[in-house]
Design a protein around this motif. Structure first.
Motif, PDB file in Angstrom:
ATOM      1  N   SER A 111     -42.398  48.622 -19.505  1.00 45.30           N
ATOM      2  CA  SER A 111     -43.539  48.346 -20.386  1.00 45.30           C
ATOM      3  C   SER A 111     -43.179  47.336 -21.459  1.00 45.30           C
ATOM      4  O   SER A 111     -43.970  46.462 -21.792  1.00 45.30           O
ATOM      5  CB  SER A 111     -44.028  49.640 -21.040  1.00 45.30           C
ATOM      6  N   ALA A 112     -41.957  47.437 -21.982  1.00 46.64           N
ATOM      7  CA  ALA A 112     -41.533  46.505 -23.034  1.00 46.64           C
ATOM      8  C   ALA A 112     -41.451  45.074 -22.527  1.00 46.64           C
ATOM      9  O   ALA A 112     -41.665  44.127 -23.282  1.00 46.64           O
ATOM     10  CB  ALA A 112     -40.178  46.936 -23.598  1.00 46.64           C
ATOM     11  N   GLY A 113     -41.164  44.881 -21.244  1.00 43.18           N
ATOM     12  CA  GLY A 113     -41.041  43.539 -20.688  1.00 43.18           C
ATOM     13  C   GLY A 113     -42.345  42.928 -20.207  1.00 43.18           C
ATOM     14  O   GLY A 113     -42.384  41.739 -19.867  1.00 43.18           O
ATOM     15  N   LEU A 114     -43.403  43.713 -20.154  1.00 43.28           N
ATOM     16  CA  LEU A 114     -44.674  43.212 -19.627  1.00 43.28           C
ATOM     17  C   LEU A 114     -45.246  42.024 -20.399  1.00 43.28           C
ATOM     18  O   LEU A 114     -45.629  41.026 -19.783  1.00 43.28           O
ATOM     19  CB  LEU A 114     -45.701  44.350 -19.563  1.00 43.28           C
ATOM     20  N   PRO A 115     -45.321  42.075 -21.732  1.00 40.69           N
ATOM     21  CA  PRO A 115     -45.898  40.925 -22.447  1.00 40.69           C
ATOM     22  C   PRO A 115     -45.135  39.631 -22.194  1.00 40.69           C
ATOM     23  O   PRO A 115     -45.730  38.574 -21.976  1.00 40.69           O
ATOM     24  CB  PRO A 115     -45.830  41.340 -23.920  1.00 40.69           C
ATOM     25  N   ARG A 116     -43.813  39.701 -22.183  1.00 37.55           N
ATOM     26  CA  ARG A 116     -42.993  38.507 -21.948  1.00 37.55           C
ATOM     27  C   ARG A 116     -43.252  37.949 -20.553  1.00 37.55           C
ATOM     28  O   ARG A 116     -43.383  36.747 -20.361  1.00 37.55           O
ATOM     29  CB  ARG A 116     -41.523  38.846 -22.132  1.00 37.55           C
ATOM     30  N   MET A 117     -43.328  38.839 -19.562  1.00 32.62           N
ATOM     31  CA  MET A 117     -43.584  38.379 -18.199  1.00 32.62           C
ATOM     32  C   MET A 117     -44.964  37.717 -18.104  1.00 32.62           C
ATOM     33  O   MET A 117     -45.125  36.674 -17.471  1.00 32.62           O
ATOM     34  CB  MET A 117     -43.493  39.534 -17.201  1.00 32.62           C
ATOM     35  N   MET A 118     -45.958  38.322 -18.739  1.00 35.41           N
ATOM     36  CA  MET A 118     -47.299  37.751 -18.708  1.00 35.41           C
ATOM     37  C   MET A 118     -47.302  36.365 -19.359  1.00 35.41           C
ATOM     38  O   MET A 118     -47.889  35.424 -18.826  1.00 35.41           O
ATOM     39  CB  MET A 118     -48.301  38.658 -19.422  1.00 35.41           C
ATOM     40  N   LEU A 119     -46.624  36.216 -20.500  1.00 32.47           N
ATOM     41  CA  LEU A 119     -46.553  34.915 -21.165  1.00 32.47           C
ATOM     42  C   LEU A 119     -45.855  33.881 -20.288  1.00 32.47           C
ATOM     43  O   LEU A 119     -46.264  32.720 -20.245  1.00 32.47           O
ATOM     44  CB  LEU A 119     -45.858  35.041 -22.522  1.00 32.47           C
ATOM     45  N   ARG A 120     -44.797  34.302 -19.592  1.00 30.10           N
ATOM     46  CA  ARG A 120     -44.110  33.372 -18.682  1.00 30.10           C
ATOM     47  C   ARG A 120     -45.059  32.883 -17.598  1.00 30.10           C
ATOM     48  O   ARG A 120     -45.109  31.696 -17.291  1.00 30.10           O
ATOM     49  CB  ARG A 120     -42.913  34.059 -18.042  1.00 30.10           C
ATOM     50  N   LEU A 121     -45.809  33.823 -17.021  1.00 29.47           N
ATOM     51  CA  LEU A 121     -46.736  33.452 -15.953  1.00 29.47           C
ATOM     52  C   LEU A 121     -47.849  32.546 -16.457  1.00 29.47           C
ATOM     53  O   LEU A 121     -48.371  31.717 -15.715  1.00 29.47           O
ATOM     54  CB  LEU A 121     -47.323  34.705 -15.301  1.00 29.47           C
ATOM     55  N   LEU A 122     -48.201  32.701 -17.716  1.00 31.77           N
ATOM     56  CA  LEU A 122     -49.239  31.853 -18.307  1.00 31.77           C
ATOM     57  C   LEU A 122     -48.671  30.522 -18.790  1.00 31.77           C
ATOM     58  O   LEU A 122     -49.408  29.664 -19.268  1.00 31.77           O
ATOM     59  CB  LEU A 122     -49.921  32.580 -19.474  1.00 31.77           C
TER      60      LEU A 122
END
Length: 129
Positions: A111-122
């Motif tokens: 869960s802690a890594g989700l925002p970072r992954m989403m930003l990378r994909l964006l």
């Protein structure tokens, strides 16, 4: 005027109490335990009437300056965020997982890594900080 849950007067009272809670937070006391906070306020309540008018005015001036500074910074932040077309949004981990999946990413991370992954994909974040 009622909304079915409370009267207008009750709503105004709740709003007033919420504003008082905001003052506690602005003063930096919102992380203190409730018993200490209430004890401190009770002590202040007993001492305040005995303060000379000049001291009361000085204390009020300090509070007014803090409120004015906060209002100024709040207006500056709002102006900046409007100019950048920023939007406040609260997403649950499940929402972020869905977005990652829709973007073709692997949503199986913590869960802690989700925002970072989403930003990378964006394309918003390129380095591991």
């Amino acid at each position: 005027m009622t909304d079915g849950l409370h009267t207008r007067e009750q709503g105004l009272r709740v709003h007033h109490l919420a504003n008082l809670g905001g003052l506690v937070a602005i003063a930096g006391l919102d992380r203190e335990p409730p018993d200490l906070l209430l004890g401190g306020l009770l002590e202040l309540a007993t001492r305040l009437p005995d303060l000379p008018a000049t001291r009361r005015a000085a204390i009020a001036s300090t509070g007014r300056a803090k409120l004015d500074a906060r209002a100024t910074s709040k207006r500056a932040w709002k102006s900046w965020s409007r100019s950048k077309e920023l939007h406040g949004l609260t997403l649950s981990s499940e929402h972020i997982r869905r977005i990652i999946g829709a973007l073709g990413g692997d949503e199986r991370c913590t869960s802690a890594g989700l925002p970072r992954m989403m930003l990378r994909l964006l394309g918003e974040e390129t380095s591991d900080e």
